[in-house]
Scaffold this motif. Structure first.
Motif, short mmCIF file in Angstrom:
data_model
loop_
_atom_site.label_atom_id
_atom_site.label_comp_id
_atom_site.label_asym_id
_atom_site.label_seq_id
_atom_site.Cartn_x
_atom_site.Cartn_y
_atom_site.Cartn_z
N ARG A 1 -5.08 -28.42 -0.77
CA ARG A 1 -4.60 -27.82 -2.02
C ARG A 1 -5.32 -28.38 -3.24
N ILE A 2 -5.67 -29.67 -3.21
CA ILE A 2 -6.16 -30.29 -4.44
C ILE A 2 -7.66 -30.54 -4.47
N GLN A 3 -8.41 -30.08 -3.46
CA GLN A 3 -9.86 -30.28 -3.55
C GLN A 3 -10.45 -29.45 -4.68
N ARG A 4 -9.77 -28.39 -5.00
CA ARG A 4 -10.22 -27.48 -6.05
C ARG A 4 -8.95 -27.07 -6.79
N ASN A 5 -9.09 -26.75 -8.06
CA ASN A 5 -7.93 -26.23 -8.80
C ASN A 5 -6.69 -27.10 -8.75
N PHE A 6 -6.86 -28.38 -8.98
CA PHE A 6 -5.73 -29.26 -9.22
C PHE A 6 -4.99 -28.70 -10.44
N PRO A 7 -3.65 -28.67 -10.41
CA PRO A 7 -2.94 -28.07 -11.56
C PRO A 7 -3.21 -28.83 -12.85
N VAL A 8 -3.70 -28.14 -13.84
CA VAL A 8 -3.97 -28.77 -15.14
C VAL A 8 -2.79 -28.42 -16.04
N CYS A 9 -1.82 -29.33 -16.08
CA CYS A 9 -0.61 -29.12 -16.89
C CYS A 9 0.04 -30.49 -17.07
N SER A 10 1.11 -30.51 -17.84
CA SER A 10 1.73 -31.79 -18.17
C SER A 10 2.25 -32.54 -16.93
N ARG A 11 2.84 -31.81 -15.98
CA ARG A 11 3.42 -32.46 -14.80
C ARG A 11 2.79 -31.90 -13.51
N PRO A 12 1.51 -32.17 -13.27
CA PRO A 12 0.83 -31.57 -12.11
C PRO A 12 1.45 -31.95 -10.76
N PHE A 13 1.94 -33.20 -10.66
CA PHE A 13 2.48 -33.62 -9.36
C PHE A 13 3.81 -32.93 -9.06
N LYS A 14 4.51 -32.52 -10.14
CA LYS A 14 5.76 -31.78 -9.98
C LYS A 14 5.43 -30.37 -9.46
N VAL A 15 4.36 -29.78 -9.99
CA VAL A 15 3.92 -28.45 -9.53
C VAL A 15 3.57 -28.51 -8.04
N LEU A 16 2.80 -29.54 -7.67
CA LEU A 16 2.42 -29.69 -6.26
C LEU A 16 3.66 -29.94 -5.39
N ALA A 17 4.61 -30.71 -5.92
CA ALA A 17 5.85 -31.02 -5.18
C ALA A 17 6.61 -29.73 -4.87
N GLU A 18 6.70 -28.87 -5.87
CA GLU A 18 7.41 -27.60 -5.66
C GLU A 18 6.68 -26.73 -4.63
N GLU A 19 5.36 -26.71 -4.72
CA GLU A 19 4.59 -25.90 -3.76
C GLU A 19 4.73 -26.40 -2.33
N LEU A 20 4.73 -27.72 -2.17
CA LEU A 20 4.76 -28.28 -0.82
C LEU A 20 6.18 -28.60 -0.34
N GLY A 21 7.15 -28.46 -1.22
CA GLY A 21 8.53 -28.68 -0.83
C GLY A 21 8.90 -30.13 -0.56
N ILE A 22 8.29 -31.04 -1.28
CA ILE A 22 8.66 -32.46 -1.19
C ILE A 22 8.81 -33.01 -2.61
N PRO A 23 9.47 -34.17 -2.78
CA PRO A 23 9.69 -34.68 -4.14
C PRO A 23 8.39 -35.10 -4.84
N GLU A 24 8.41 -35.04 -6.18
CA GLU A 24 7.25 -35.43 -6.99
C GLU A 24 6.81 -36.87 -6.67
N ALA A 25 7.78 -37.76 -6.52
CA ALA A 25 7.44 -39.17 -6.25
C ALA A 25 6.70 -39.31 -4.93
N GLU A 26 7.05 -38.42 -3.98
CA GLU A 26 6.39 -38.50 -2.66
C GLU A 26 4.94 -38.01 -2.75
#
Lengths: 150, 152
Positions: free
Chosen positions: A11-36
């Motif tokens: 998911r993140i080799q290209r088009n890493f989310p460019v926004c204030s909380r990118p890890f939260k966006v990835l967390a929602e997409e992958l269905g795991i917590p942001e901290a994880e």
């Protein structure tokens, strides 16, 4: 590495989310917590699977010039010559390859003039005069993604 | 080319994005940083944004630089064919000279040197180019990411 790691990497080799909380966006997409997401990325970096997380810039678009140099170096002088060449910050890749020209390196500099100057200095300092200056005249492809099987 | 603030963004993002909740807080306004990054992406000043891997650790252990001799008036056609191979990560046209007659360059990746050689043979069949060499690296002297605007 488990399935989530591989999915995250793909998911993140290209088009890493460019926004204030990118890890939260990835967390929602992958269905795991942001901290994880963050702890998985920390682990993948310390396990030397992820080399770097950041931007890859187009040096030309930043006004920089680059080239590929192939040098013909006597075998017994390879280490010494590599030491001189590698001192330049703009030398990013340098490999020995078994061919008539046996040292291949890339150089990037802030201007064409500085690039020529560096090449001139390398010739003078190493005493190697048989070299090929091989700037890219056309780019057909650059894609360094390695999609993993999930 | 770039102003001071843009250079600050470049300095931060060419290194590692911090693994914190708001990684784009780099000492200037976050909104401005995000706007600059998005503009750089649109203008393709940023080629890509994401994770760069140690690909050797992921089974792509071998890579060879293919150098090919193509007729100057067939460069476009041959380069396009080579670029379509998924095993080819980079494909460039570079100048040939009397000392070195090769003008197309392909980085070929695979699980073994033999696998890379097979890809090169397939490229040779597909392009009809028979004058080529596949140069594996026998030693890595240096491999780093470029550092822009380091100030020295």
């Amino acid at each position: 590495m488990d399935t989530i790691d591989r999915r995250l990497i793909n998911r993140i080799q290209r088009n890493f989310p460019v926004c204030s909380r990118p890890f939260k966006v990835l967390a929602e997409e992958l269905g795991i917590p942001e901290a994880e997401i963050i702890s998985r990325l920390e682990r993948l970096k310390s396990a030397k699977i992820i080399r770097r997380l950041g931007a890859v810039f187009d040096s030309q678009k930043l006004g920089f010039s680059s080239t590929l140099i192939a040098m013909r170096v006597p075998e017994e002088r390879l280490d010494k010559v590599a030491g001189i060449v590698n001192q330049y910050r703009g030398v990013t890749h340098n490999y020995q390859r078994p061919a008539k020209y046996n040292m291949w390196f890339t150089v990037t500099a802030e201007s064409p003039a500085r690039l020529d100057e560096i090449i001139g200095e390398i010739k003078t300092k190493t005493g190697i005069t048989d070299l090929l200056n091989l700037p890219a005249l056309r780019l057909f492809k650059i894609n360094v993604d390695f999609q993993l099987e999930e | 080319m770039t102003n001071k603030i843009e250079q600050q963004v470049i300095q931060a993002l060419q290194a590692n994005l911090p693994l914190v909740k708001q990684p784009f807080e780099i000492g200037i306004s976050e909104a401005e940083t995000l706007a600059i990054v998005q503009r750089f992406q649109e203008n393709q000043v940023i080629r890509r944004f994401g994770a760069v891997l140690y690909h050797q650790r992921l089974g792509f252990v071998a890579n060879g630089m293919g150098v090919w001799r193509a007729a100057e008036d067939e460069i476009e056609k041959m380069g396009a064919i080579m670029a379509r191979f998924p095993e080819v990560s980079h494909c460039y046209y570079r100048p040939a000279s009397p000392k070195w007659k090769y003008n197309l360059y392909t980085m070929i990746h695979g699980p073994s040197q033999e696998a890379c050689r097979q890809v090169a043979r397939r490229i040779s069949e597909k392009t009809g180019l028979s004058d080529y060499k596949l140069l594996f690296s026998s030693r890595e002297f240096k491999k780093i990411s470029m550092v822009y605007y380091s100030g020295s």
